[in-house]
Design an enzyme around this catalytic site. Structure first.
Site, PDB file in Angstrom:
ATOM      1  N   ASP A 193      39.174  36.473  41.362  1.00  0.00           N
ATOM      2  CA  ASP A 193      38.837  36.543  42.649  1.00  0.00           C
ATOM      3  C   ASP A 193      36.928  36.430  42.956  1.00  0.00           C
ATOM      4  O   ASP A 193      36.878  35.913  44.056  1.00  0.00           O
ATOM      5  CB  ASP A 193      39.159  37.762  43.402  1.00  0.00           C
ATOM      6  CG  ASP A 193      41.204  38.548  43.128  1.00  0.00           C
ATOM      7  OD1 ASP A 193      41.824  37.130  42.614  1.00  0.00           O
ATOM      8  OD2 ASP A 193      40.942  39.394  43.009  1.00  0.00           O
ATOM      9  N   GLU A 426      41.520  48.144  33.641  1.00  0.00           N
ATOM     10  CA  GLU A 426      41.170  47.085  34.370  1.00  0.00           C
ATOM     11  C   GLU A 426      40.177  46.075  33.774  1.00  0.00           C
ATOM     12  O   GLU A 426      40.400  45.403  33.581  1.00  0.00           O
ATOM     13  CB  GLU A 426      41.835  47.670  35.631  1.00  0.00           C
ATOM     14  CG  GLU A 426      41.317  46.104  36.632  1.00  0.00           C
ATOM     15  CD  GLU A 426      41.336  45.960  38.308  1.00  0.00           C
ATOM     16  OE1 GLU A 426      41.261  47.127  38.406  1.00  0.00           O
ATOM     17  OE2 GLU A 426      41.867  45.088  38.717  1.00  0.00           O
TER      18      GLU A 426
HETATM   19  C1  2M8 Z   1      43.027  41.039  41.582  1.00  0.00           C
HETATM   20  O1  2M8 Z   1      43.675  40.650  42.455  1.00  0.00           O
HETATM   21  C2  2M8 Z   1      44.369  41.216  43.909  1.00  0.00           C
HETATM   22  C3  2M8 Z   1      44.513  40.064  44.398  1.00  0.00           C
HETATM   23  O2  2M8 Z   1      45.309  38.910  43.396  1.00  0.00           O
HETATM   24  C4  2M8 Z   1      43.215  41.818  44.624  1.00  0.00           C
HETATM   25  O3  2M8 Z   1      42.540  41.887  43.954  1.00  0.00           O
HETATM   26  O4  2M8 Z   1      43.904  43.053  45.015  1.00  0.00           O
HETATM   27  C5  2M8 Z   1      42.069  40.171  40.539  1.00  0.00           C
HETATM   28  O5  2M8 Z   1      42.733  40.742  38.912  1.00  0.00           O
HETATM   29  C6  2M8 Z   1      43.844  39.207  39.763  1.00  0.00           C
HETATM   30  O6  2M8 Z   1      43.175  38.261  38.352  1.00  0.00           O
HETATM   31  C7  2M8 Z   1      45.038  39.736  39.387  1.00  0.00           C
HETATM   32  O7  2M8 Z   1      45.964  39.219  39.452  1.00  0.00           O
HETATM   33  C8  2M8 Z   1      45.102  41.285  39.949  1.00  0.00           C
HETATM   34  C9  2M8 Z   1      47.027  41.966  40.169  1.00  0.00           C
HETATM   35  O8  2M8 Z   1      46.179  42.862  38.299  1.00  0.00           O
HETATM   36  O9  2M8 Z   1      43.997  42.119  40.430  1.00  0.00           O
END
Ligand code: 2M8
Length: 456
Positions: A193, A426
């Site tokens: 992101d 994470e």
């Molecule tokens: C993160 O992205 C989401 C938005 O899609 C967020 O920050 O709220 C990123 O690390 C993405 O790669 C990942 O798929 C998601 C859920 O783990 O989190």
């Protein structure tokens, strides 16, 4: 779209993950803890990335989770992926989030009320209108290879037309640059992101904090502010999502009217890998593999023609609106290593960058998300420095695909060691190894299972 069967899944009830077979990775001390993470994050229909930070289903997470679940509970792995594809749009796009109707709007921002996706079908889950990297064909092929039986064959038959539709969407409507690659219209579509890879393209998008007025970020309430994207990042993210939404999620004339249109090396490498996986799947379900192999070859050539920077010896994101490559050296420019038909000189260059001070693969630590020597390298802020297991897993696969067994083994050991020391986080501090972001994170657990099982 006629090839998409909109009836609900006929998947039988799914048993909870069992102990691994004797002789599998189950003997490793990390195995039961990984199983417990995936069990705790199972919603009954799908696995959430994290109970606290991400309480819905995410697209590329689902692919990585399925690869790990295949080592534990193949039925659950199939169900998890099918649950994602039940939200596929008629035009083939697979939403980047599929929302759990049992989760309140305030528990994730931006939730379904923000996205206002118009194509609601009774009995189907709601999702967003943007996508994520197409890792699913790879996951489907992995799952089938773990259990190539009648159940697996039926699953392949169910998935094949859906995966083809997803690829057709990306290679058709998203080829905004006209060069045979898919463009992303939002940093969230990359999965990385707030990566520095988007900084130059995003500079053209105003960081107008007033778009956040009346909207409440949820992530900063459950994770440290210093570990997450900034409010300026979120202002741009929200503005871009609103612009795309307000054009009804249409993809015409993107380069002329949309504020962010970028070709990402990792997204497109997974697009190419998906065509290779589809060729293998086509061979089993009685479809034509040749079309997929031809597409895979075109994608590799297009990545090389459009995204290679001879000065840095790696791939970079390309801003379709300006035609310029991002100057940032980010890990997404190394992931094309997963393509088996990458030219040998490119492979050698990428392996050299991986081993250099910038990415430090020679150290005991896995590869960081950004150049360690960059002045704006940030060891805790999300995709601007920390180590992520999904990206390292892809690099590990890529190294193996190119016969770099020593480097691959070292990277695998570094990932297992890091998670063993710090837990199923994470992401990880790239110097100390401390866990950052959400604890009990699903893809870290799932991919560790795959790494552990692979070594036995
Ligand atoms: C993160 O992205 C989401 C938005 O899609 C967020 O920050 O709220 C990123 O690390 C993405 O790669 C990942 O798929 C998601 C859920 O783990 O989190």
């Amino acid at each position: 779209m006629s090839i998409i069967d909109t009836t609900t899944s006929a998947v039988p009830p799914v048993a909870p993950p069992a102990e691994a077979e004797p002789g599998g990775g189950g003997r490793h001390e990390l195995w039961p803890a990984a199983r417990a993470v995936l069990e705790a994050n199972w919603s009954g229909r799908h696995t959430v990335p994290s109970r606290t930070l991400y309480p819905h289903q995410w697209s590329w997470d689902a692919a990585f989770i399925a690869i790990g679940l295949a080592r534990l509970a193949p039925d659950r792995a199939w169900q998890d992926l099918r649950s994602l594809f039940l939200a596929q749009w008629p035009d083939g796009r697979v939403p980047h989030i599929v929302f759990d109707p049992g989760i309140a709007e305030r528990d994730y921002f931006p939730g379904p009320g923000f996205w206002q996706v118009p194509l609601r079908r009774p009995g189907h889950p709601d999702g967003t209108g943007i996508v994520q990297p197409p890792a699913h064909a790879l996951a489907v092929w992995e799952l089938y290879q773990r259990a190539p039986d009648a159940v697996g064959l039926a699953q392949l038959r169910w998935f094949y037309p859906r995966l083809v539709a997803a690829q057709d969407y990306l290679l058709g409507r998203r080829d905004a640059g006209g060069g045979g690659l898919a463009a992303i219209v939002h940093p969230w579509e990359s999965g990385l992101d707030n990566s520095p890879a988007w900084d130059t393209a995003l500079a053209a998008v105003p960081a107008d904090l007033t778009v956040l007025a009346g909207r409440q970020r949820h992530d900063n309430r459950v994770a440290a502010v210093a570990h997450r994207p900034t409010d300026e990042d979120y202002a741009r993210f929200v503005a871009l999502a609103l612009a795309y939404r307000d054009h009804d999620y249409a993809d015409d004339a993107l380069a002329d009217r949309h504020g962010f249109v970028v070709e990402c090396p990792t997204f497109n490498a997974l697009l190419g890998a998906a065509e290779r996986a589809l060729a293998a799947i086509a061979g089993v379900v009685g479809a034509d593999p040749a079309r997929h192999l031809a597409r895979a070859g075109h994608i590799t050539r297009a990545i090389d023609d459009r995204l290679w920077n001879p000065r840095t010896g790696m791939y970079h994101a390309r801003d379709v609106r300006t035609g310029r490559l991002s100057p940032a050296r980010c890990v997404n420019g190394l992931v094309p290593l997963i393509l088996p038909d990458l030219p040998a000189d490119r492979v050698a260059a990428l392996v050299a960058v991986l081993g250099s001070d910038r990415f430090g693969m020679s150290a005991a630590m896995p590869v960081p998300s950004y150049d360690r020597t960059a002045t704006d390298f940030d060891p805790v802020r999300y995709w601007r420095g920390p180590v992520w297991i999904n990206i390292n897993w892809l690099l590990w696969r890529g190294l193996r695909a190119h016969g770099c067994a020593t480097e691959a083994d070292r990277l695998r050991a570094a990932m297992i060691d890091l998670v063993g020391r710090s837990g199923y986080y994470e992401y990880f501090h790239p110097v100390t190894g401390a866990g950052v972001g959400a604890a009990a994170f699903s893809w870290t657990a799932a991919l560790l299972l795959d790494l552990l099982a692979d070594g036995d």
